[in-house]
Design an enzyme around this catalytic site. Structure first.
Site, short mmCIF file in Angstrom:
data_model
loop_
_atom_site.label_atom_id
_atom_site.label_comp_id
_atom_site.label_asym_id
_atom_site.label_seq_id
_atom_site.Cartn_x
_atom_site.Cartn_y
_atom_site.Cartn_z
N SER A 1 15.99 -35.90 -22.63
CA SER A 1 17.17 -35.91 -22.82
C SER A 1 17.70 -35.35 -24.22
CB SER A 1 17.94 -37.36 -22.81
OG SER A 1 19.22 -37.48 -22.76
N HIS A 18 24.30 -39.99 -18.21
CA HIS A 18 23.64 -39.05 -17.42
C HIS A 18 24.26 -39.35 -15.88
CE1 HIS A 18 21.00 -37.34 -20.01
NE2 HIS A 18 20.65 -38.28 -20.53
#
Length: 766
Positions: free
Chosen positions: A87, A192
């Protein structure tokens, strides 16, 4: 082979970065100036527990991880073969790989953190100690359709994201079924996941003004689990905010490529532990050669209940096509003539990680050159965008001038449309600059996507070019002997798009029969002409609903190209009056009419019928052309009817046509003055130009609008009825693409689940 990996948010801790701040004091000072506070104080002392806040944690992690990467680069002469980050950690990987400088990295991470910190509501739930397949199956059977996969970290570890009540219900369900252990995460929002779509769009707008270079080392993307391409950095970083982190697939890719060691740079050892566990489970590793030749398509990380329908839209179509063209989805916006597919449309698609083609058909070369300048200005250097090259057999000099423009301006991607045969100009553009790469393989720097609707035309594009045309180009000095020799080992196009019953020029083919035939043809040609690059077949025509896209993907399409539906978007370069009309169409509201540019040979286009008289009047003109030898021989009633449609005397029309030809095509004017039937054709063709201009300009004379459109428009209107996209003002071209691809993936998942005996839960389509 060694990979450097960088941890994401959650790894931050007090004391991180110790020893780095003094070593790189000049960079730390730059970070402090950008952030407005002391990053060293934040990391070493953590005042007011700020590291628990997204707004502070993300910049702090980027600075410490980036500096750790710099230190490792200086201290260790071994260059990593792969870089990856979980990420947020992906930003440190891209920094080390040279995609942006340190201050730029701090700036964009600061903005990312701000956007994500603004998101509220929802949460995240880690599910561990159970095979991911068991977790997802249980969620699908339980009907937890509001949840998304946020992180797929390992075969026995997945993180879910969504509304807090839905997460709590899922945790109870999993506990009752005895599936794994569920651990709520201390986060402020559903990261996400689909709820981050607005933040992703805002971040994409921010990145549009930032220069991001392709990484000079292999960096594996969280979104695709494959390497970054030449022009997809901004698109993938924006998309990463709302898409799942595919860490398990990234590790699988590194193992397949032959990576033997991982170095984790940043606080903690979570990624190192995941790597070691994966190595213990790893068996039958593919050879590095085969893995690098074509990235294996990984298993789906998105289940029916978690990403409704069970499919990740980023996996539809051919992975190599997406990678080669720098796309997040195998979806293109095709060209529409007279700039209907405008620079605004192309720019918006490219910024969203898609690809669009500017509609240069019917425009003068100067206008096309200006469009290229606007695209380069708006998208920045190095951006990939497409331009149309429309066949003009009746005016080869225009095609040659357009090719000259594209070569001069360095256009690298062209959509070739309406070509019944190959032309010297087309081959000149394709093979100029052909050379051998470092491995000695022939390479064509100019890429071509050819729209075809007949097997013989597809054969010409998927095969090496005819020797006679190459010899002609060499003799004219338009290709070098070396370029022509290399062309014999390459197809005219690696990518063709099979055009079925589309708007505009069409052979009215049926996708269910045409696409399988073309796929079989590709197999035959690939065996007959072995080439160093794969041949790919896409689909266009009739694509206005998830069902239509799903059908062609199931048939084997490597990518899809939409057209008609894109001209009913705010970015389309046509009038609001046309968009109002298009938004009200149904599937039966189109018909066929003669094509103005190929009027004499009877070629057809598909156009809007509802609310206009264009098709009826155009078909009448063609009937008169077939029946009479010239304007002078028209009967009184027919002449009156034509003049009523034109709104002016035929003699006045001929005067205007003659003045136009005198300045641009005097040879054509001379032939018309000698041939009454030729003169009649030119006068009739004036009507087609007039009706196109009337529609583009939104003239009051709406009954004469010529609007190229297929039934996909009506299908799309039915699909969005009752949603926010019912009004065309909300149908931004990238939003249309996102909704269609997401709904197509959902639909395929539900249908396949039903075929397997387990019906996936219903999911919202829009």
């Amino acid at each position: 082979m060694t990979a450097w990996v960088f941890p994401g948010q959650g790894a931050q801790r007090r004391g991180m970065g110790a020893g780095l701040f003094e070593r790189f004091a000049h960079l730390v000072a730059q970070a402090d100036e950008q952030l407005g506070y002391s990053v060293a104080e934040l990391c070493l002392q953590n005042p007011q527990d700020r590291l628990s806040s997204t707004r502070y944690a993300q910049p702090a992690l980027f600075v410490t991880s980036a500096l750790a990467g710099l230190a490792r680069s200086q201290d260790d002469p071994e260059v990593p073969t792969h870089l990856a980050g979980h990420s947020l950690g992906e930003y440190a990987a891209l920094f080390v790989a040279g995609s942006f400088d340190f201050v730029t990295g701090v700036r964009i991470v600061q903005w990312r953190a701000e956007l994500m910190a603004r998101a509220t509501g929802g949460g995240m739930l880690a599910v561990v100690r159970a095979p991911v397949e068991d977790v997802l199956r249980a969620l699908a059977e339980g009907g937890h359709a509001e949840l998304d996969v946020a992180n797929h970290n390992a075969p026995d570890q997945v993180v879910l994201s969504g509304p807090t009540d839905a997460l709590a219900a899922a945790a109870r369900d999993l506990r009752e079924r005895g599936v794994g252990r569920s651990v709520p995460l201390a986060v402020s929002a559903a990261f996400h996941s689909r709820s981050m779509a607005a933040a992703a769009r805002d971040f994409a707008d921010h990145l549009a003004g930032v220069t991001l270079a392709p990484p000079h080392r292999t960096v594996l993307s969280n979104v695709t689990a494959g390497p970054y391409g030449d022009a997809d950095v901004a698109a993938l970083l924006a998309e990463q905010i709302e898409r799942p982190v595919r860490w398990s697939d990234i590790v699988r890719r590194m193992l397949a490529d032959g990576v033997t060691e991982v170095v984790e740079l940043g606080p903690g050892t979570v990624l190192t532990d995941l790597w070691r566990a994966a190595r213990r489970r790893h068996h039958a590793v593919p050879s590095p050669a085969s893995a690098s030749a074509r990235v294996p398509r990984p298993p789906s990380t998105v289940p029916a209940a978690v990403r409704p329908g069970g499919f990740d839209p980023g996996r539809l179509g051919d992975e190599g096509f997406r990678r080669d063209h720098g796309l997040r989805h195998a979806y293109l916006a095709g060209s529409m003539y007279h700039g209907v597919s405008s620079t605004d449309l192309v720019t918006r698609m490219v910024r969203a990680g898609y690809l669009g083609f500017f509609g240069s058909g019917g425009l003068r070369v100067g206008a096309v050159d200006g469009a290229i300048s606007r695209l380069e200005r708006d998208l920045g250097p190095g951006a990939t965008f497409g331009m149309n090259l429309l066949c003009t057999l009746d005016d080869p000099r225009h095609e040659e001038a357009l090719v000259e423009c594209y070569l001069k301006r360095g256009v690298r991607l062209v959509e070739a449309s309406a070509y019944p045969q190959l032309t010297p100009a087309l081959l000149r553009w394709r093979f100029t600059g052909a050379h051998r790469d470092r491995q000695g393989r022939p390479v064509a720097v100019n890429r071509l996507i050819a729209k075809v609707s007949r097997p013989e035309v597809a054969t010409a594009f998927l095969s090496p070019p005819p020797q006679a045309l190459l010899d002609r180009l060499v003799a004219a000095g338009e290709l070098t002997a070396d370029e022509a020799e290399l062309a014999r080992s390459l197809p005219v196009s690696n990518d063709i798009c099979v055009e079925s019953d589309s708007g505009g020029h069409t052979d009215a083919g049926v996708a269910l029969t045409l696409l399988p035939a073309m796929l079989e043809l590709r197999r035959e040609l690939a065996a007959r002409y072995p080439v160093p690059t794969p041949l790919r077949v896409g689909a266009a025509g009739g694509l206005g609903s998830p069902e239509a896209l799903a059908a062609v993907f199931v048939l084997g399409a490597d990518f899809v190209v939409t057209g008609s539906i894109n001209q009913c978007t705010p970015e389309a370069g046509t009038s609001d009056a046309v968009k109002d009309l298009l938004a009200g169409l149904d599937v039966q509201d189109t018909t066929y009419a003669p094509a103005g540019d190929l009027f004499e040979i009877g070629a057809r286009v598909q156009v809007v019928r509802k609310g206009t008289l264009f098709a009826a009047r155009a078909n009448k003109l063609y009937q008169l052309y077939r029946r009479y030898s010239g304007l002078e021989s028209l009967d009184v009633a027919s002449r009156r009817s034509v003049q009523e449609a034109f709104g002016r005397p035929l003699d006045d029309v001929w005067t205007e046509v003659a003045e136009y030809l005198a300045g641009r095509r005097p040879d054509e004017l001379a032939r018309a003055q000698e041939d009454p039937r030729k003169r009649m054709a030119l006068v009739f063709r004036w009507y087609f130009r007039h009706t196109s201009r009337a529609a583009l300009n939104g003239d009051a004379d709406r009954v004469n609008y010529q609007i190229h459109c297929g039934p996909a428009m009506g299908s799309f209107n039915r699909w969005v009825r009752g949603t926010d996209l019912e009004t065309w003002h909300a149908r931004h071209v990238d939003v249309v693409a996102d909704r269609l691809m997401r709904a197509t993936a959902d639909l395929l998942g539900r249908r396949l689940a039903a075929l397997g005996g387990k019906t996936a839960p219903a999911a919202a389509q829009h």
